[in-house]
Design a protein around this motif. Structure first.
Motif, mmCIF file in Angstrom:
data_model
loop_
_atom_site.group_PDB
_atom_site.id
_atom_site.type_symbol
_atom_site.label_atom_id
_atom_site.label_comp_id
_atom_site.label_asym_id
_atom_site.label_seq_id
_atom_site.Cartn_x
_atom_site.Cartn_y
_atom_site.Cartn_z
ATOM 1 N N LEU A 251 51.143 57.565 25.181
ATOM 2 C CA LEU A 251 52.348 58.141 25.799
ATOM 3 C C LEU A 251 52.164 59.641 26.064
ATOM 4 C CD1 LEU A 251 55.135 56.326 23.770
ATOM 5 C CD2 LEU A 251 54.550 55.969 26.172
ATOM 6 N N ALA A 252 51.438 60.302 25.165
ATOM 7 C CA ALA A 252 51.224 61.740 25.363
ATOM 8 C C ALA A 252 50.394 61.979 26.630
ATOM 9 C CB ALA A 252 50.522 62.320 24.140
ATOM 10 N N ASN B 137 50.154 59.722 29.247
ATOM 11 C CA ASN B 137 50.708 59.024 30.416
ATOM 12 C C ASN B 137 52.219 59.213 30.464
ATOM 13 O OD1 ASN B 137 48.263 57.390 31.472
ATOM 14 N ND2 ASN B 137 48.275 57.026 29.257
ATOM 15 N N LYS B 138 52.619 60.330 31.083
ATOM 16 C CA LYS B 138 54.039 60.706 31.045
ATOM 17 C C LYS B 138 54.911 59.748 31.865
ATOM 18 C CE LYS B 138 53.459 64.471 28.582
ATOM 19 N NZ LYS B 138 53.646 64.357 27.166
ATOM 20 N N ASP B 139 54.271 58.932 32.727
ATOM 21 C CA ASP B 139 55.060 57.979 33.516
ATOM 22 C C ASP B 139 55.375 56.706 32.720
ATOM 23 O OD1 ASP B 139 52.314 57.728 33.582
ATOM 24 O OD2 ASP B 139 52.287 56.658 35.505
ATOM 25 N N PHE B 140 54.935 56.604 31.469
ATOM 26 C CA PHE B 140 55.297 55.451 30.616
ATOM 27 C C PHE B 140 56.243 55.928 29.508
ATOM 28 C CE2 PHE B 140 51.698 53.701 32.732
ATOM 29 C CZ PHE B 140 51.846 52.318 32.683
ATOM 30 N N GLN B 141 57.263 55.113 29.239
ATOM 31 C CA GLN B 141 58.153 55.429 28.103
ATOM 32 C C GLN B 141 58.316 54.195 27.220
ATOM 33 O OE1 GLN B 141 60.783 55.901 31.089
ATOM 34 N NE2 GLN B 141 59.470 57.637 31.663
ATOM 35 N N ILE B 142 58.704 54.457 25.979
ATOM 36 C CA ILE B 142 59.003 53.353 25.049
ATOM 37 C C ILE B 142 60.280 52.663 25.518
ATOM 38 C CG2 ILE B 142 59.834 52.843 22.716
ATOM 39 C CD1 ILE B 142 57.132 53.567 22.210
ATOM 40 N N ARG B 143 60.253 51.343 25.581
ATOM 41 C CA ARG B 143 61.474 50.582 25.893
ATOM 42 C C ARG B 143 61.966 49.908 24.620
ATOM 43 N NH1 ARG B 143 61.929 47.540 31.081
ATOM 44 N NH2 ARG B 143 62.797 45.808 29.916
ATOM 45 N N SER B 144 63.257 49.901 24.418
ATOM 46 C CA SER B 144 63.760 49.184 23.243
ATOM 47 C C SER B 144 63.694 47.681 23.530
ATOM 48 C CB SER B 144 65.183 49.612 22.920
ATOM 49 O OG SER B 144 65.992 49.411 24.037
ATOM 50 N N ILE B 145 63.649 46.894 22.478
ATOM 51 C CA ILE B 145 63.619 45.441 22.655
ATOM 52 C C ILE B 145 64.848 44.845 22.001
ATOM 53 C CG2 ILE B 145 61.116 45.193 22.803
ATOM 54 C CD1 ILE B 145 61.171 44.458 19.803
ATOM 55 N N GLY C 79 48.193 50.987 15.651
ATOM 56 C CA GLY C 79 49.477 50.670 16.274
ATOM 57 C C GLY C 79 50.161 51.917 16.779
ATOM 58 N N GLU C 80 51.005 52.484 15.933
ATOM 59 C CA GLU C 80 51.800 53.654 16.317
ATOM 60 C C GLU C 80 50.939 54.778 16.886
ATOM 61 O OE1 GLU C 80 52.198 51.739 13.753
ATOM 62 O OE2 GLU C 80 54.245 51.692 13.009
ATOM 63 N N VAL C 81 49.777 55.042 16.258
ATOM 64 C CA VAL C 81 48.943 56.172 16.702
ATOM 65 C C VAL C 81 48.408 55.917 18.115
ATOM 66 C CG1 VAL C 81 46.812 57.452 16.229
ATOM 67 C CG2 VAL C 81 48.316 56.790 14.337
#
Ligand SMILES: C[S@@+](CC[C@H](N)C(=O)[O-])C[C@H]1O[C@@H](n2cnc3c(N)ncnc32)[C@H](O)[C@@H]1O
Length: 384
Positions: free
Chosen positions: A365-366, A368-376, A357-359
């Motif tokens: 993300l490391a 693919n700098k064009d993706f960020q975590i979105r809050s839900i 999961g997290e890993v």
């Protein structure tokens, strides 16, 4: 009866040797015995660590030869029935002794007889022990990577408690007779509720889906008219939610058999209209268009389903986690190529291992700098 016990012992042996899955074997149980067989094998799988580690060594001093492994499995089931089920004791002993005889010879039968009678003599003491041992050593190794002993102990306690039945209900319908509506919208019924006996199953207004599994799509924004790629879709619990929320869904899965189940489920729910189904390995999937949302409900070690599928407690190892992680990383990389700029890439698993999961997400993300975590937003609360 003895024939059945031997049949169930052979089924249990196939499950434990990964020759067949419990789900496949259930189909082979005869209709009138399905309820009992299911209960017997589920209880044996839940209690197996206790039986193997704390009960059998008291009464079987020598290792059972690999050739006669079936005798050990017969004992697992016999001890399960003697200690944890309500079958009359004489019937338990007779039927497993007969099973032992059919599986091997009269020596096998005598061995089963001696061990089961001994277990029966010590039943009260055995049951007086604190029976909280459910997880296998291998399963504990997986959990110890990420969780504190007290958290693991909390999880372990729940193995012995039958999980409830959760259903998701189509928008615009209310369905909760006998059930409880959870804050997330799923409706929860008592454990052992029979699905087909619930009202309006054939009307297709609801489907079985664990509340935790439903959270993934529940957390998504307004999906009306949005194009969604559901990359590991079968058997379709989340596909149904996406369609019900008004999305236009392309559902992909590597397994044709599982896609047939998806198709049957979605047809029963009357949600076929905005669905395209494609059988493909996600890694080979080809499509020119991009999607507003790409959902990767990745294949995983399924360790988080141990309550409903207690076989995972005995079958999953750190190697499985590692193997699945490799595939998950590749599927997520592939999925990004189908995600519209500004779109949403959703990653979910039913594993408890952070390695899956997290890993996986952190590494993605490391790279693919064009993706960020979105809050839900769930139940009005924003979460990262
Ligand atoms: C966790 S299940 C998906 C559950 C489903 N999303 C639901 O909510 O009902 C993972 C699915 O991934 C599929 N799968 C495994 N490897 C795959 C691959 N390489 N490409 C596509 N699908 C794959 C399996 O057949 C399985 O149906």
């Amino acid at each position: 009866m003895a024939e059945n016990r031997l049949f169930y012992a052979k089924a249990m042996q196939k499950i434990l040797s990964k020759e067949s899955s419990f789900a496949e074997l259930k189909e082979e149980f005869c209709e009138s015995e399905k309820g009992f067989a299911n209960m017997l094998i589920m209880t044996a799988l839940r209690r197996l660590s206790f039986i193997k580690e704390d009960v059998l060594p008291l009464f079987v001093k020598k290792k059972i030869p690999a050739k006669q492994k079936i005798l050990e499995i017969i004992l697992y089931l016999g001890i399960t029935e003697l200690l944890f089920m309500h079958t009359p004791e004489y019937a338990v002993i007779n039927s497993y002794v007969e099973a032992g005889k059919s599986a091997t010879d009269k020596f096998g039968a005598n061995f089963i007889n001696a061990v089961l009678r001994n277990v029966l003599r010590h039943k009260a003491e055995l049951l007086a022990q604190k029976n909280t041992k459910y997880f296998s050593k291998e399963f504990l190794k997986i959990l110890k990577q990420d969780y504190l002993p007290e958290t693991i102990a909390e999880m372990e306690k729940f193995t012995g408690i039958e999980p409830p039945l959760d259903v998701s209900v189509k928008q615009g319908f209310s369905f909760c007779e006998g059930g409880t509506i959870l804050p997330t919208g799923s409706v929860r019924f008592l454990a052992n509720t029979k699905v087909k006996e619930l009202e309006r199953f054939d009307d297709g207004k609801w489907w079985v889906q664990d509340a935790a599994s439903a959270l993934v799509v529940n957390a998504l924004f307004d999906l009306r008219g949005k194009k969604v790629l559901d990359l590991c879709a079968a058997p379709g619990g989340k596909t149904a939610q996406l369609l019900d929320k008004g999305a236009l869904v392309t559902a992909v899965d590597i397994s044709l058999k599982r896609l047939d189940v998806l198709m049957e489920n979605i047809e029963r729910l009357g949600l076929l209209k905005n669905l395209e189904i494609r059988c493909s390995d996600a890694l080979e999937f080809q499509e020119d268009q991009k999607f507003d949302v790409v959902l990767v409900d990745a294949p995983c070690s399924a360790t988080g389903t141990f309550r409903r599928h207690p076989e995972v407690i005995h079958l999953k190892t750190l190697d499985d986690v590692k193997k699945q992680q490799g595939l998950q990383k590749k599927i997520l990389e592939k999925a990004k190529s189908f995600t519209l700029s500004g779109g949403l890439l959703v990653y979910a698993t039913c594993s408890l291992a952070k390695a899956e999961g997290e890993v996986v997400i952190r590494e993605f993300l490391a790279k693919n700098k064009d993706f960020q975590i979105r809050s839900i937003v769930l139940n009005g609360c924003e979460k990262m």
